[in-house]
Design an enzyme around this catalytic site. Sequence first.
Site, PDB file in Angstrom:
ATOM      1  N   CYS A  56     -18.957   1.891   8.311  1.00  0.00           N
ATOM      2  CA  CYS A  56     -18.995   2.657   9.361  1.00  0.00           C
ATOM      3  C   CYS A  56     -20.520   2.574   9.983  1.00  0.00           C
ATOM      4  O   CYS A  56     -20.501   1.980  11.184  1.00  0.00           O
ATOM      5  CB  CYS A  56     -18.840   4.241   9.001  1.00  0.00           C
ATOM      6  SG  CYS A  56     -17.380   4.592   8.050  1.00  0.00           S
ATOM      7  N   LYS A  88       0.803  -1.172  -0.016  1.00  0.00           N
ATOM      8  CA  LYS A  88      -0.031  -0.093  -0.111  1.00  0.00           C
ATOM      9  C   LYS A  88       0.865   1.299   0.096  1.00  0.00           C
ATOM     10  O   LYS A  88       0.609   2.117  -0.826  1.00  0.00           O
ATOM     11  CB  LYS A  88      -1.009  -0.068   1.377  1.00  0.00           C
ATOM     12  CG  LYS A  88      -1.874   1.061   1.203  1.00  0.00           C
ATOM     13  CD  LYS A  88      -2.707   0.999   2.629  1.00  0.00           C
ATOM     14  CE  LYS A  88      -3.656   0.099   2.798  1.00  0.00           C
ATOM     15  NZ  LYS A  88      -4.263   0.085   4.159  1.00  0.00           N
ATOM     16  N   LYS A 132     -19.265  11.705  17.277  1.00  0.00           N
ATOM     17  CA  LYS A 132     -19.039  10.827  16.089  1.00  0.00           C
ATOM     18  C   LYS A 132     -20.174   9.634  16.054  1.00  0.00           C
ATOM     19  O   LYS A 132     -20.916   9.560  15.188  1.00  0.00           O
ATOM     20  CB  LYS A 132     -17.652  10.380  16.123  1.00  0.00           C
ATOM     21  CG  LYS A 132     -17.413   9.247  14.837  1.00  0.00           C
ATOM     22  CD  LYS A 132     -17.714  10.035  13.672  1.00  0.00           C
ATOM     23  CE  LYS A 132     -17.757   9.179  12.412  1.00  0.00           C
ATOM     24  NZ  LYS A 132     -16.688   8.819  11.830  1.00  0.00           N
ATOM     25  N   ASN A 151     -23.326   9.210  13.517  1.00  0.00           N
ATOM     26  CA  ASN A 151     -23.695   7.907  12.568  1.00  0.00           C
ATOM     27  C   ASN A 151     -24.925   7.205  13.020  1.00  0.00           C
ATOM     28  O   ASN A 151     -25.404   6.848  12.271  1.00  0.00           O
ATOM     29  CB  ASN A 151     -22.441   7.107  12.576  1.00  0.00           C
ATOM     30  CG  ASN A 151     -21.485   7.514  11.606  1.00  0.00           C
ATOM     31  OD1 ASN A 151     -21.459   8.609  10.710  1.00  0.00           O
ATOM     32  ND2 ASN A 151     -20.535   6.650  11.451  1.00  0.00           N
ATOM     33  N   LYS A 209     -21.533  -1.145  11.892  1.00  0.00           N
ATOM     34  CA  LYS A 209     -20.479  -1.438  12.849  1.00  0.00           C
ATOM     35  C   LYS A 209     -20.506  -0.154  13.955  1.00  0.00           C
ATOM     36  O   LYS A 209     -20.586  -0.616  15.361  1.00  0.00           O
ATOM     37  CB  LYS A 209     -19.224  -1.773  12.641  1.00  0.00           C
ATOM     38  CG  LYS A 209     -18.179  -0.593  12.037  1.00  0.00           C
ATOM     39  CD  LYS A 209     -17.141  -0.127  12.939  1.00  0.00           C
ATOM     40  CE  LYS A 209     -16.188   1.166  12.206  1.00  0.00           C
ATOM     41  NZ  LYS A 209     -15.808   2.056  13.196  1.00  0.00           N
TER      42      LYS A 209
HETATM   43  C1  UGA Z   1     -20.796   7.431   7.111  1.00  0.00           C
HETATM   44  C2  UGA Z   1     -21.308   9.048   7.293  1.00  0.00           C
HETATM   45  O1  UGA Z   1     -22.166   9.417   6.617  1.00  0.00           O
HETATM   46  C3  UGA Z   1     -20.065   9.979   7.557  1.00  0.00           C
HETATM   47  O2  UGA Z   1     -20.494  10.919   7.892  1.00  0.00           O
HETATM   48  C4  UGA Z   1     -18.949   9.409   8.447  1.00  0.00           C
HETATM   49  O3  UGA Z   1     -17.861  10.205   8.509  1.00  0.00           O
HETATM   50  C5  UGA Z   1     -18.621   7.895   8.017  1.00  0.00           C
HETATM   51  O4  UGA Z   1     -19.919   6.996   7.830  1.00  0.00           O
HETATM   52  C6  UGA Z   1     -17.632   7.341   8.882  1.00  0.00           C
HETATM   53  O5  UGA Z   1     -18.099   7.113  10.034  1.00  0.00           O
HETATM   54  O6  UGA Z   1     -16.382   7.209   8.401  1.00  0.00           O
HETATM   55  P1  UGA Z   1     -20.294   6.607   4.707  1.00  0.00           P
HETATM   56  O7  UGA Z   1     -20.162   5.265   5.288  1.00  0.00           O
HETATM   57  O8  UGA Z   1     -19.318   6.971   3.572  1.00  0.00           O
HETATM   58  O9  UGA Z   1     -20.272   7.427   5.728  1.00  0.00           O
HETATM   59  O10 UGA Z   1     -21.705   6.349   3.840  1.00  0.00           O
HETATM   60  P2  UGA Z   1     -22.954   7.055   3.817  1.00  0.00           P
HETATM   61  O11 UGA Z   1     -23.375   8.334   2.834  1.00  0.00           O
HETATM   62  O12 UGA Z   1     -23.485   7.414   5.196  1.00  0.00           O
HETATM   63  O13 UGA Z   1     -24.166   5.791   3.450  1.00  0.00           O
HETATM   64  C7  UGA Z   1     -24.269   4.677   4.391  1.00  0.00           C
HETATM   65  C8  UGA Z   1     -25.236   3.944   3.681  1.00  0.00           C
HETATM   66  O14 UGA Z   1     -26.555   4.141   3.972  1.00  0.00           O
HETATM   67  C9  UGA Z   1     -25.086   3.464   2.413  1.00  0.00           C
HETATM   68  O15 UGA Z   1     -25.346   2.086   2.194  1.00  0.00           O
HETATM   69  C10 UGA Z   1     -26.237   4.126   1.520  1.00  0.00           C
HETATM   70  O16 UGA Z   1     -26.700   3.709   0.362  1.00  0.00           O
HETATM   71  C11 UGA Z   1     -27.388   4.143   2.699  1.00  0.00           C
HETATM   72  N1  UGA Z   1     -28.287   5.247   2.467  1.00  0.00           N
HETATM   73  C12 UGA Z   1     -27.898   6.635   2.710  1.00  0.00           C
HETATM   74  C13 UGA Z   1     -29.827   4.960   2.377  1.00  0.00           C
HETATM   75  O17 UGA Z   1     -29.919   3.750   2.167  1.00  0.00           O
HETATM   76  N2  UGA Z   1     -30.466   5.986   2.232  1.00  0.00           N
HETATM   77  C14 UGA Z   1     -30.310   7.214   2.317  1.00  0.00           C
HETATM   78  O18 UGA Z   1     -31.007   7.968   2.298  1.00  0.00           O
HETATM   79  C15 UGA Z   1     -28.819   7.563   2.852  1.00  0.00           C
END
Ligand code: UGA
Length: 438
Positions: A265, A35, A209, A213, A268
């Site tokens: 994220c 990596k 945090k 989430n 878990k």
């Molecule tokens: C999430 C949080 O949104 C971030 O703010 C946080 O920093 C991050 O985790 C982390 O802890 O590092 P992420 O895991 O990239 O970010 O993904 P999200 O955009 O939150 O989406 C998560 C899931 O929810 C996806 O599978 C998405 O398809 C689903 N989702 C999202 C829905 O089913 N409906 C929605 O309206 C929005």
Amino acid sequence: MRITTVGCGYLGAVYAASMASIGHEVLGLDVDQRKIDGLNEGIAPFHEPGFEKVLAEALASGRLRFSTDYSDAADYTAHVICVGTPQQIDGAGADLTYVHAAVDSLLPHLSDTAVVLGRSTVPVGTAASLRERLRAGGSDAPLAWNPEFLREGFAVKDTLHPDRIVYGLPEDPAEAARAREVLDEMYAPMLEVETPLVIGNYATAELVKVSANSFLATKISFINAVAEVCEATGADVSVIAEAIGLDDRIGPKFLRAGIGFGGGCLPKDIRAFMARAGELGVTEALGFLREVDHVNNRRRDHVVNMARKALGGSFTGKRVAVLGAAFKPDSDDTRQSPALYIASKISGRGADVVVTDPAANERVHAERPNLAIAEDAFAAAKDADLVLLLTEWTQFKELDPVALKEVVGTAHMIDGRNVLDPQQWRDAGWTYQSLGRP
Ligand code: UGA
């Protein structure tokens, strides 16, 4: 500021390149030589729009390099812990092995002016115990917690233009002052443009945090629970989401009903939050998160059942095209992916499943060799008895139903993300089903 990032996964690599891009001298540390070699050559170990450009520019500036040699950290001041905290293999809590290893690897190399900063998502109480770990290891370095909020797919933007910055500072005033001085210098460009700064103690920053989430997960499961009621009544969940989202106390975001949330994220983090609440004797406080998790899992299984019914009650010998494998679009991350869960379940029950994903094909091939992979939606859908849209990539949202109908065996679409226009697909001769919409 001279900064090391300990851990060069999603969080650490993006953070390292982004911090170098705003003028800091950054050393990215990781134990994975391949990596590190790749990053030094400008190769991203994951799919993230915009990241390779920032990485290339930062490497070219001479302010960024990556190494597996932790003794290089001795010349740096701020050490930012960016390692993963996955779910424990045999439990719901977070596995802190990598966080402990990060601190232990840094310990022999911390200078007298060093400050340790935590960005990983950790159970409340971790920062306090890491401070003790530093002291027990003979270091007086102040430690602060500085959680990250980046979303995959928007990681660079979220790092360089965060909607808030949170500092969890130590109790000791001298340590807090020193940590704050370093943090303020690191984030000077963001603070200058008046990014909101929220300051609390360790526990507060850690809880910010996981609360954020958990709230996002709750919002998604809430609308998915409403979708279940819609399915029993003929109401349309997307219209309900639009209507309630117009109330600015509720807001329209994270109200997209479908197969639910996945990724490294949200799933878990809610489980680790519940596990920690249990340890703290406040299990009931987060009892609702168990239901959030249940609703989320139920939607995946619901789609497996819908697919079985669509295929006449049995998967055996049926050909099913699955569009999307990543847990969300613009990512190749398949951790806890609802799409991959559904594809694997259907394959396990006897269907010939062909998956296609614009970024995750290689990963799926490596992790689930039983699933056939196709280059694109048309190749995946060839002769299919059923098509499932499970990750809402733009290229899938823009599919032409007339053209796709030409290649399938049976024109039956289950839209697990509610992103296609039902009328358009039905007019083109498809049997179209989505979640919580008539
Ligand atoms: C999430 C949080 O949104 C971030 O703010 C946080 O920093 C991050 O985790 C982390 O802890 O590092 P992420 O895991 O990239 O970010 O993904 P999200 O955009 O939150 O989406 C998560 C899931 O929810 C996806 O599978 C998405 O398809 C689903 N989702 C999202 C829905 O089913 N409906 C929605 O309206 C929005």
